[in-house]
Design a protein around this motif. Structure first.
Motif, short mmCIF file in Angstrom:
data_model
loop_
_atom_site.label_atom_id
_atom_site.label_comp_id
_atom_site.label_asym_id
_atom_site.label_seq_id
_atom_site.Cartn_x
_atom_site.Cartn_y
_atom_site.Cartn_z
N ASP A 55 -11.27 7.48 4.42
CA ASP A 55 -10.29 7.22 5.50
C ASP A 55 -8.86 7.65 5.16
O ASP A 55 -7.78 7.46 5.77
CB ASP A 55 -9.91 5.50 5.47
CG ASP A 55 -11.25 5.06 6.40
OD1 ASP A 55 -12.09 5.85 7.14
OD2 ASP A 55 -11.68 3.82 6.46
N ARG B 51 -3.10 9.58 8.29
CA ARG B 51 -4.22 9.06 7.39
C ARG B 51 -4.99 8.45 8.42
O ARG B 51 -4.73 7.66 9.20
CB ARG B 51 -3.77 8.26 6.41
CG ARG B 51 -2.85 8.88 5.48
CD ARG B 51 -3.29 9.05 4.04
NE ARG B 51 -2.18 9.69 3.36
CZ ARG B 51 -2.92 10.35 2.17
NH1 ARG B 51 -3.96 10.74 1.85
NH2 ARG B 51 -1.74 10.99 1.30
N PHE C 216 -6.92 5.90 7.77
CA PHE C 216 -6.84 4.38 7.66
C PHE C 216 -5.85 3.90 8.41
O PHE C 216 -5.72 2.74 8.80
CB PHE C 216 -6.81 3.97 6.17
CG PHE C 216 -5.96 4.58 5.33
CD1 PHE C 216 -4.63 4.60 5.47
CD2 PHE C 216 -6.49 4.96 3.96
CE1 PHE C 216 -3.85 5.24 4.49
CE2 PHE C 216 -5.74 5.50 3.14
CZ PHE C 216 -4.20 5.39 3.42
N GLU C 217 -4.76 4.66 8.77
CA GLU C 217 -3.53 4.31 9.66
C GLU C 217 -4.01 4.12 10.98
O GLU C 217 -3.69 2.99 11.83
CB GLU C 217 -2.40 5.29 9.82
CG GLU C 217 -1.64 5.28 8.32
CD GLU C 217 -0.70 6.09 8.34
OE1 GLU C 217 0.23 5.82 9.20
OE2 GLU C 217 -0.76 7.38 7.84
N LYS D 220 -7.15 3.68 12.12
CA LYS D 220 -8.25 2.77 12.41
C LYS D 220 -7.75 1.29 12.39
O LYS D 220 -7.97 0.58 12.99
CB LYS D 220 -9.37 2.73 11.09
CG LYS D 220 -10.54 3.72 11.22
CD LYS D 220 -11.47 3.69 10.35
CE LYS D 220 -12.61 4.73 10.32
NZ LYS D 220 -13.35 4.58 9.09
N ALA D 221 -6.89 1.11 11.35
CA ALA D 221 -6.22 -0.26 11.04
C ALA D 221 -5.36 -0.55 12.21
O ALA D 221 -5.41 -1.56 12.88
CB ALA D 221 -5.53 -0.36 9.73
N ARG E 203 -3.62 0.02 5.72
CA ARG E 203 -3.30 1.29 6.39
C ARG E 203 -2.34 1.98 5.42
O ARG E 203 -1.79 3.00 5.85
CB ARG E 203 -2.77 0.79 7.52
CG ARG E 203 -1.32 0.25 7.32
CD ARG E 203 -0.60 0.02 8.70
NE ARG E 203 -0.47 1.00 9.52
CZ ARG E 203 0.41 1.99 9.38
NH1 ARG E 203 1.05 2.26 8.32
NH2 ARG E 203 0.28 2.66 10.22
#
Lengths: 512, 512
Positions: free
Chosen positions: A133, A152, A154-155, A157-158, A212
C-alpha cells in the motif's frame, strides 16, 4: 491391474467447507513396464511428466528444441541470450546476483501443485511482495487534481473507504435507508463501518487516519513526537481519478498473499526438475512432424546442432508444445483435433527488466517491493524487486503489457523499448529513474520462436468446443500444458495439466 | 563551534506532501574531544549512542547488567536461557536454525531509523508476513453460526465488503439517499462499489467471488476445470460474529507492508551493533546508584561476576534503563524528575514460541505466515513463522498477550503455559497442534529482571507532564529509550530517542 490414474490427492479444510483439489501428483498404480514415451517440450509440463512417469517404469525421452530446459520458466541473468523473431540478439548484462524473471515470476499460495515440487525438490522460496500500500499509483490525464502525480495506495484506500463508509453510516444513522436489517443488525453494521473506515464514533465523519500516512511521521521526543496528521483527499477527486479501481475487497484468487518466488530466480524450479530428468532430455531437437502408424507414434524433425534430421518412435507421445507453435507442425491429427488446436488465441505480452544502480524506490521513497500501478499505455505496472532488500542495486520490471499494447511495444528495438520504459518511470521518479538505469533486458513472448505468445487465452466459444476435444487422446498422442487448464499462464496450469494427461496416458497404457 | 545536534535527516516525497522526519542519525558537528560518557544499558538505544558518539570523539563506556547486548532485542534459540523473577530457569531447546523472536519481531517499512542500521551494517532482511487473508479467524462464543470454527479472512473481507457495497449501491441506485454528490459522481461511486465489492453491474447484487475461495479450486482439464464457486456467508451472521472488526480500510501506521525481519533472528541487529561497539561494553554491571558531583556523574553498583562493587565517573551519562527499573535505582535526581519517572506504566506482555515438528499450517491448510486472529482470552493472535518456508519444522508464536491477560498467563509455570497455548491452538488445528509440539519457550516481560514490562505505556496525563520533563537533561544525565518516543515498544523508538538525546548531550558538551 491398477490404472486409476485420475485419482488426485484430496485435502481437507480448504475454505469453510471440506473440498478436494489437485495438490499432489496422481497415484499411478501398476507399472509402465518400460513402455516408451516421447515427451515434446522440456517445460514444466514435460519435465513433470518425465519425472512422474519415470517413477512408475515408463521410458521417457524429452525432445526440446532449445538448448536449455524450463520452457517459459526462464530467468535472465548475466550471459542469458534471447533473439526474438525478426529481432536483434540480446545478451543480458546484469551484474552478478541480479536477474529478471521474464516469464512466470510469482507463485500464489493456492498453487499447491507448484509448491508441491518446490517442497519435494527443496527449492528455497522467499516472499514475493504482491501487495504494498505504500507503493504509488500514477494516473495520467485523468480528471481532477490527482492526475499526473504519484499517490500512495494507502491514501486512496483509506480515504475512499473512509468516506464511502461515512456516507453509508450517516445514512443509516439518519434512517434514510430501507435496509433488510433489524435494529440490532444496523447497530452492528454501524460499529463495523466506524471501525473499518476509521470514522468518528460520535458523528460518523472521516477525518483521515495514521494509516494513510502522516505529514510528519511519529517519532521520539516532542519533535516530531506524535507526528503531524495528513489531510484526506476529497471524495470527489478520488472518484474523478478512477484510482479506486486498482484495488478490490480482496485480491482475486491468483493474486493473494502469501506469494512466493524461488530465491535466486524462477528458473531454480526448472533447474531442480532438470537435475532429476535431465538425462532424459535431448536438446536442440526441433519437432517438425508427428505421425502415428499402428502402435507407434513417430516424431521427426531437425537436430539443430548439425542441421541433420531425426526420426524417433515410441509407444506414446505427450506433446506439451504450445498450441501456437503446434498448429504450424505437420501432423496427421484428425481434422476435428487440428481444427481445435487452431481455435485458441495466444496472448501477446512483453516485459522489460531494468537494472538500476541504486534502489531509489527504497532509499528515497521507502517502497519495498510491490507494484507502482499506472494507467500509462504500454506500461501497466512497474514492479519492484522482492529480493536482496537494501542491497546496492536492483532490477525492476519496467513494464508488463498484453494484447494490443504488447504488439505495439514489441515492434520497438531494444533501445527504443528501454527508452520507452525509462520515460514512463521518470514521470513517477523524476531525477532518479532514467539516470539510475545501467542495463536492460526485454522479451516479447509472441516473438519468441518456440512460444509465439505468453499463454493460451481461451474465449467462451473455444472453451466449450475446442478445449474438451484437446483433452482427449488423439490416438496415442496426448497434449498437456498450461493451455489445457483454467490456470493459463501459470506454472500450476502446466503441472496440473501434466498430472491429468499423464494419468490418462497411464490408464490407456494399462488397458493396452 | 558546531553542535547543531538536533538537525535530523530530511526526506522528500513521503505521502503526497513533502515532509521531514528522522531517517538518519543527527549530524554531530564538532568533536566530543574525548569527553567521557557512561551509557547505562546495552540495548539498541545505548549501543546506537555509543556507535554515533564514538564516531565524533566521545569516549563511551556501556554498562550492561546482562552478559549479552541487545536489551529486549533478543532471539531465543538452542541454548538461550531465561529466568523470570520468581520463576524456573528456561533453556531453549529448539532445533538448530529454529528460533523465536520473543522481543521485537517485526520492522515496518516506515521505521526508517531501524532500517538505516540494517542497511549500514548489512544485516540481511526477509519479509515478515503481517497480512495473510488465507489465515483463519477463530472466534469463540460469539453470536451466530460462525462461532467456534475457523474461517478464512478472505471470506470475511469479501463477503462483508461485498454485501455492504451492495446495500449502498442499491440505495444509491434507488435514489434513497440524499448524498452530497452530483449525478456524475454518483455514477462513478456506483462503478467503484461494483468493482471493489465484486458486485453484479446489472443489479448490484453480491454473489461471492473467487477471491473468497472456492469449494473446489480451478485447475486443469474439466475436472476441476473452472472449479466450483463457494457461497457467501450471510451478512447477518457476519455482523453477529463481530469478525469484521479484525480488519480495517488500511493497516494502521506501524502494521503496514512491507514488514521485515532479519534473516536468522532479530538479535542479528543487536549482534551487528555489538560487533561495532562491543569493546565499549562492560557486561555484568548492575547499576545501583546514580549521583552527580560537580562536573561528574558517578555510577556505582555491583559487578555480578564476583559480586564486588564498582564506581565509575564520567563527564556525562546517557541512561537507557527502562523507567520501570530506573525507578528502583538510588538516584539524586530532582523530585520533579524522579516523580516523572514514577508516573509511567509499563505493559505486562507474554509470548510463547512452540516448535512444531511439522508445518501443518502450510502443508494441510496452505497458510504461509501471518496471524490466526482469535478472541481467545490470553491468546490473541497465533502467529506463523515467515522464515524457512516449507522446511521440516517451524516455531510459531502460540500467544501474544498484554495487560490483565498477560498478568494471568504469566502466573502459570512453563508447563502450564505450554498446555494453555496448545489447548487453544488445538481448537483451530484439531488433531495436529498438540501432537506436533516438541518444545516451547516463553517469556513474561514484566517478570524479566532488567525490564519489568514490555514497553512504556503512556496515558495522556503522563504524556502531558512527565514526558517533557524526562526529555530534559537532569544535570549531566540524559535519558533515552523507546519510552521517550511515540514509537513505544518499537526498536525505532529506542533508536530515534537515542538520536535525539545524544544530540542534546552533544550540544550540552559543546557549550560546556
Amino acid at each position: 491391474m491398477g490404472g486409476t490414474g485420475l485419482v488426485m490427492g484430496t485435502m481437507k479444510a480448504w475454505g469453510m467447507d471440506m473440498s478436494s483439489r489437485a495438490v499432489s501428483p496422481p497415484m499411478l498404480s501398476g507399472s509402465g513396464n518400460g513402455k516408451t514415451v516421447l515427451i515434446l517440450g522440456a517445460g514444466l509440463a514435460g519435465m513433470t511428466a518425465a519425472y512422474e512417469l519415470g517413477k512408475v517404469g515408463y521410458q521417457c525421452t524429452i525432445l526440446e528444441a532449445r538448448d536449455f530446459a524450463g520452457g517459459r520458466c526462464q530467468t535472465a541473468r548475466a550471459g542469458f541470450r534471447l533473439t526474438e523473431l525478426g529481432g536483434e540478439e540480446q545478451q543480458c548484462r546484469f551484474d552478478e546476483s541480479y536477474y529478471i524473471n521474464h516469464g512466470p515470476w510469482r507463485i500464489p499460495f493456492n498453487h499447491q501443485s507448484t509448491l508441491h515440487y518446490t517442497r519435494e525438490f527443496g527449492v528455497p522460496l522467499e516472499t514475493f511482495v504482491n501487495d504494498n500500500d505504500a507503493a504509488y499509483l500514477y494516473f495520467e490525464d485523468v480528471d481532477g487534481p490527482l492526475a499526473n502525480k504519484p499517490v500512495r495506495q494507502f491514501e486512496i484506500k483509506a480515504d475512499l473507504r473512509g468516506q464511502v463508509n461515512e456516507l453509508l453510516a450517516k445514512s443509516i444513522h439518519a434512517s434514510q435507508l430501507d435496509l433488510p436489517l433489524t435494529g440490532d443488525d444496523k447497530k452492528k453494521l454501524l460499529d463495523y463501518l466506524v471501525n473499518e473506515g476509521y470514522l468518528s464514533a460520535s458523528d460518523f465523519s472521516y477525518q483521515g487516519t495514521g494509516g494513510r500516512g502522516y505529514k510528519v511521521n511519529p517519532g521520539a521526543g516532542t519533535e516530531p513526537g506524535p507526528g503531524e496528521a495528513s489531510d484526506p483527499l476529497a471524495l470527489k477527486d478520488l472518484l474523478a481519478s478512477g484510482m479506486g479501481h486498482v484495488y478490490r475487497s480482496v485480491h482475486s484468487f491468483t493474486q493473494q498473499a502469501t506469494m512466493f518466488q524461488p530465491v535466486g530466480g524462477m528458473d531454480r524450479i526448472a533447474r531442480a526438475f532438470e537435475q532429476r530428468v535431465g538425462n532424459r532430455i535431448r536438446y536442440g531437437m526441433e519437432v517438425g512432424r508427428i505421425r502415428q502408424h499402428g502402435d507407434q507414434v513417430i516424431i521427426s524433425g531437425k537436430q539443430l546442432a548439425d542441421n541433420g534430421d531425426f526420426e524417433l518412435a515410441a509407444d506414446y507421445c505427450l506433446c506439451t508444445i504450445p498450441l501456437s507453435v503446434l498448429r504450424h507442425i505437420d501432423t496427421d491429427f484428425s481434422p476435428t483435433f487440428s481444427d481445435a488446436i487452431g481455435q485458441v488465441a495466444y496472448e501477446p505480452t512483453c516485459k522489460i527488466g531494468l537494472q538500476m544502480k541504486r534502489r531509489f524506490w527504497e532509499e528515497d521513497h521507502f517502497i519495498y517491493g510491490g507494484h507502482i500501478r499506472t494507467n500509462l499505455k504500454g506500461i501497466g505496472n512497474i514492479s519492484l524487486p522482492s529480493d536482496q532488500w537494501q542491497s546496492a542495486k536492483g532490477v525492476l520490471l519496467g513494464y508488463y503489457n498484453f494484447g494490443a499494447n504488447a504488439a505495439e511495444v514489441s515492434a520497438k528495438s531494444l533501445e527504443e523499448r528501454t527508452r520507452f520504459a525509462l520515460e514512463a518511470g521518470e514521470k513517477i521518479f523524476p531525477g532518479a529513474y532514467q539516470s539510475s538505469c545501467e542495463s536492460s533486458f526485454s522479451v516479447a513472448w509472441h516473438r519468441v520462436k518456440y512460444n509465439l505468445g505468453g499463454w493460451a487465452e481461451w474465449n467462451d466459444q473455444a472453451r466449450a468446443t475446442a478445449y474438451p476435444t484437446l483433452l482427449n487422446a488423439e490416438g496415442r498422442v496426448l497434449l498437456a500444458g498450461e493451455h489445457l487448464s483454467y490456470l493459463t499462464g501459470w506454472m500450476a496450469g502446466a503441472i496440473e495439466s501434466s498430472w491429468q494427461q499423464m494419468a490418462k496416458l497411464h490408464a490407456m497404457a494399462q488397458q493396452a
